[in-house]
Write an enzyme that holds these catalytic residues in place. Structure first.
Site, short mmCIF file in Angstrom:
data_model
loop_
_atom_site.label_atom_id
_atom_site.label_comp_id
_atom_site.label_asym_id
_atom_site.label_seq_id
_atom_site.Cartn_x
_atom_site.Cartn_y
_atom_site.Cartn_z
N GLU A 113 0.83 -1.22 0.00
CA GLU A 113 0.00 0.00 0.00
C GLU A 113 0.86 1.27 0.00
OE1 GLU A 113 -2.45 -1.45 3.33
OE2 GLU A 113 -4.17 -0.94 2.07
N GLU A 133 -3.92 -9.45 3.58
CA GLU A 133 -4.56 -9.05 4.84
C GLU A 133 -5.72 -9.93 5.26
OE1 GLU A 133 -3.24 -6.89 2.76
OE2 GLU A 133 -2.60 -5.05 3.77
#
Ligand code: COA
Length: 257
Positions: A113, A133
């Site tokens: 990210e 995640e």
């Protein structure tokens, strides 16, 4: 060039037109912890005040293996709502001058990210990138759900986010997640070559291009036109265009003056 950081989680090398910041927790695969986030905020404050191109990279052949899972495990709902990584990555994305991520090895979870927040991403053949995640019982909430789809499109982004599948270098290049691959030993040279190109262009035009590019759709084209109006009056525009036209006006090779 000045260097700072020592054994801090972020090593920073500064020169006149650029800064190289190296994520530096090699024994934890550069996992992004609160101290690294604090250092990134400090760097952002510096680059907001004195804009320069930022090259972001990682120590020891890894970009970042994610947010620090030891810290994440202890975080609770109010911590999630504070958006610790999300706000830092947005601040990086919104830096006035371009951000180039030079990514070797793993860029996972929050590490990926952070890379999505860059304007330009370069990888190496060892690249492994993605968002695992959901396998840890959380979602990728620091930019993947909006930046990743802007980079590779909705269909590819949702497939990666729902499966947690990581992509290797060739696929990352093919889907546009990185714009080029370079051997590890050439990665920083390649990032500097891009920074060199940027440095040859007009700084105000570069800053305007980045800002306008990030503007919401409904602000176009007025945001473009207002920025252009400012640049149309800048002495640097007249200087650069005159230089071009005068160069053009010169006799061509082999012609007499
Ligand atoms: N958070 C905290 N610590 C991490 C970490 C992370 N995201 N990623 C790696 N580490 C630590 C490991 O716990 C280990 O610490 P230790 O030596 O104190 O035990 C050290 O870094 C080395 O990791 P290790 O797994 O032994 O390295 P590896 O080269 O075999 O594997 C990875 C590298 C990246 C494949 C593996 O570390 C990994 O899967 N990391 C987590 C990736 C992830 O799920 N990220 C998303 C987080 S939101």
């Amino acid at each position: 060039m000045t260097t700072s950081g020592g054994d801090s989680p972020l090593l920073v090398e500064r020169s006149d037109d650029r800064v190289v910041a190296t994520l530096n927790r090699p024994d934890k695969r550069n996992a992004i912890d609160q101290a690294m986030i604090d250092a990134l905020h400090e760097l952002c404050a510096e680059l907001e005040e004195a804009p320069r191109t930022l090259i972001l990279t990682g120590a020891a052949g890894v970009f970042a293996a994610g947010a620090d899972i030891a810290e994440l495990r202890e975080r609770r709902a109010p911590d999630a709502l504070r958006g610790i990584n999300a706000h830092a990555f947005t601040r990086i994305a919104q830096l006035p001058m371009p951000v180039i991520a030079a990514i070797d090895g793993y860029a996972l979870g929050g590490g990926a990210e952070l890379a999505y927040a860059a304007d330009i991403r370069l990888g190496t053949p060892a690249l492994t990138m993605g968002n695992p995640e959901t396998g840890l019982g959380i979602l990728a909430a620091a930019g993947a759900s909006w930046r990743l789809k802007a980079i590779i499109g909705d269909a590819r982004a949702i497939e990666l986010l729902l499966t947690g599948r990581t992509v290797k270098a060739d696929e990352a290049l093919q889907i546009g997640l990185v714009s080029a691959l370079h051997d590890s030993s050439d990665l920083l040279t390649a990032a500097h070559a891009i920074a060199d190109r940027i440095a040859r262009n007009d700084r105000a035009a570069t800053i305007a291009t980045k800002r306008v590019f990030q503007a919401p759709r409904e602000e176009h084209p007025s945001v473009d036109l207002e920025a252009q109006a400012e640049l149309f009056e800048s002495p640097e525009k007249f200087r650069r265009m005159t230089a071009f036209l005068e160069r053009r006006g010169r006799p061509k090779k082999g012609e007499r003056a």
